[in-house]
Design an enzyme around this catalytic site. Sequence first.
Site, PDB file in Angstrom:
ATOM      1  N   ASP A  48       0.828  -1.349   0.131  1.00  0.00           N
ATOM      2  CA  ASP A  48      -0.289   0.141   0.045  1.00  0.00           C
ATOM      3  C   ASP A  48       0.294   1.517  -0.254  1.00  0.00           C
ATOM      4  OD1 ASP A  48      -3.236   0.666   1.432  1.00  0.00           O
ATOM      5  OD2 ASP A  48      -1.618   2.039   0.477  1.00  0.00           O
TER       6      ASP A  48
ATOM      7  N   ASP B 197      -3.634   2.453  -5.051  1.00  0.00           N
ATOM      8  CA  ASP B 197      -2.221   2.654  -4.931  1.00  0.00           C
ATOM      9  C   ASP B 197      -2.703   1.077  -3.582  1.00  0.00           C
ATOM     10  OD1 ASP B 197      -4.112   2.661  -1.941  1.00  0.00           O
ATOM     11  OD2 ASP B 197      -2.095   3.890  -1.280  1.00  0.00           O
ATOM     12  N   GLU B 198      -3.059  -0.125  -4.118  1.00  0.00           N
ATOM     13  CA  GLU B 198      -3.194  -1.189  -2.857  1.00  0.00           C
ATOM     14  C   GLU B 198      -3.048  -2.016  -3.237  1.00  0.00           C
ATOM     15  OE1 GLU B 198      -6.476  -0.246  -0.216  1.00  0.00           O
ATOM     16  OE2 GLU B 198      -6.271  -2.250   0.840  1.00  0.00           O
TER      17      GLU B 198
END
Length: 422
Positions: A9, A103-104
């Site tokens: 993340d 983002d993960e």
Amino acid sequence: MQRRIIHLDMDAFYAAIEQRDFPELRGKPVIVGGNSQRGVVATASYEARPYGVRSAMPMMQALKLCPQAIVVPPRRDHYLAVSRQIFAILRSFTPLIEPVSLDEAFLDVTASKQLFGTARDIAQRIKARIHSETQLTASAGIAANKFVAKIASDMRKPDGLVEIPAQEILAFIHPLPVTKIWGVGRVTAQTLHGMGVQTIGDLARFSRDALVSRFGVHGDQLYRLSHGIDERAVDPNLEVKSLGEEETFEHDLTQDRDVHPVLLHQAQTVAQRLRGRHLVGWTITVKIKLAERLGEGRFRLYTRSHTLPSPTNDAQAIYRAALVLYDAVPRRQLGVRLAGVYASGLEPEGKNAQLDLFVSAPQQTDKRRQLGHVLDQLASRYGEGIVRLGATRSMRPARSQDPGSVRKEDMHDPVARDKKER
Ligand code: DCP
Ligand code: MG
């Protein structure tokens, strides 16, 4: 064989990108989000977090907590481009990647050991490459399952790397608040607190039967997670479940004629984003929050969904469904506070290409007919301007973007989310 799962993340993703691109923002409290009466915080740099600024918080509240913060409007296309760069790096380590949001992601690196070394080696190399190629930092969690890996990645942010060996899972999760468990939202948490459950360890003291009789099927999952058991596979095909746009208005909209152009603009954006990912969606959902207060800062929320005869990424088809769904929302005259359009039931465009070969001609004629019909209707309702591309923006009433939706749009079923909110 025991699995090795990495949850990765990015740290303060949008804000970190802004600080990277604008050096004058570095070391300062930066809030990315809509800077208006009803603007919402998308994220805050780590410098702003000690003041209590959090994602999804109203901007006004954030600026009361941290008046010196610099507010930056989101540049979503740019964040998407950076996200693509990061996923390209991840893919060079394993194809077993399940993106969760921009983002993960989860990575199953169980089989990658021969090639790249231990899970910890891999996580370190990924972090180093992300940093050298994007000048951004990521945090990683490593464990035998997704549940524990995800909690681990959050433990030492920013720039963290936390590995939880199998024999330490229970000692790691049991002291944590029960709200760390996926699916434990406000309502479930309240019920659990009523049962004297504050931590995951408290929950683990209940038998499976007790939890199932209290929570139904969900109870079984609670039982398993509280014992650190999570067999869900890292699924590369789970990429995007639904995709949508929602906006909170500067002023509540009491007239349908003000809401319709918003829905049109959202339908266009959703269609554009679907096409950008080469996806089509079967189900269109409209989400409407009325200005009717339910207490505790909550408002009446309606969601209406419709599954189309064939999946689409066509703006007009999405808009047409959205209009019908919106018209079915009761008591709109109370004022609309938020409106959103989502597409779900997504699949790759052209999946049924073979089929399309045979049905394309009549379908296209049909589509054109429908499109013409919609354009006519629009023109008669709003005048010619609305149907010209690009005209919608100038017609939109003053309102704020709701960046709070940015992330969730890609990962959650909006309907499931609403159930919680209601
Ligand atoms: N986001 C958003 N609205 C939310 C939550 C997130 O628009 N309610 C966006 C902004 C974030 C990005 O998604 O930068 C990633 O979300 P994260 O929850 O991972 O938050 P950050 O990456 O910003 O911070 P952290 O370091 O805590 O991961
Ligand atoms: Mg993040």
